[in-house]
Design an enzyme around this catalytic site. Structure first.
Site: not given
Ligand code: HPA
Ligand code: MG
Length: 181
Positions: A108, A110
């Site tokens: 998402d 990260g």
């Protein structure tokens, strides 16, 4: 199906069906088998709990000898948007000289995979790659791309096939969008 989220009724709309996922996992595992070959042992590092279901289907299509390990990461939301991330369980001990494939449910922002990769770098592995069922490119806040991606999706919140909403709905056999009813 409809579910109640914070007093709002939401429609659960199937984004990827069971057969979509099965087909994509076959393709991903073929690519992984090609890339790694059948000789070397591959350590499958499952990021709990989200990647549990994806990983269990994926590994059964892999051709090389594997070792299955798990790790649990928790992010504590602070007052800042960056928050804090911790390992809830320690990394597997003996990763020295091994090929490691990290299995994630979603990249998402990260943030959590970025954190985990930084931790893993201390383990003197032979290689580290990431395989994520889902990727939200528009949400990335870290310059990181998974090596193997099942599906790229928009910024919407999704549930099912391992992905939760407050700990629930991981058991749905499909990935679904939540849309206001
Ligand atoms: N769904 C469930 N869990 C998540 C998501 C999502 O869209 N993004 C990050 N964690
Ligand atoms: Mg979650």
């Amino acid at each position: 199906m409809q579910i109640q989220v914070n007093n709002t009724l939401m429609n659960v709309k199937v984004l990827f069906s069971e057969s979509d996922i099965r087909e994509r996992i076959k393709q991903l595992s073929e690519q992984i088998n090609l890339d790694y070959g059948t000789e070397n042992t591959l350590v499958i590092l499952i990021v709990l709990h989200g990647a549990l279901i994806f990983a269990s289907d994926l590994v059964r299509n892999l051709a090389m000898p594997t070792e299955i390990e798990t790790v649990r990461i928790k992010s504590y939301e602070g007052t800042t948007s960056s928050g804090n991330i911790n390992l809830v369980t320690p990394l597997p001990k003996d990763l020295v000289g091994k090929h490691v494939l990290v299995i994630e449910d979603i990249v998402d922002t990260g943030r959590s995979i970025n954190f985990l990769l930084n931790e893993l770098k201390k383990s003197n592995t032979k290689s580290i790659k990431v395989c994520s069922l889902l990727d939200k490119p528009e949400a990335h806040e870290y310059p990181l791309k998974a090596d193997y991606i099942g599906f790229q999706i928009a910024k919407n919140f999704v549930i099912g096939y391992g992905l939760d909403l407050d700990g629930k709905y991981r058991n749905l056999p499909y990935v679904a969008d939540l849309i206001k009813a």
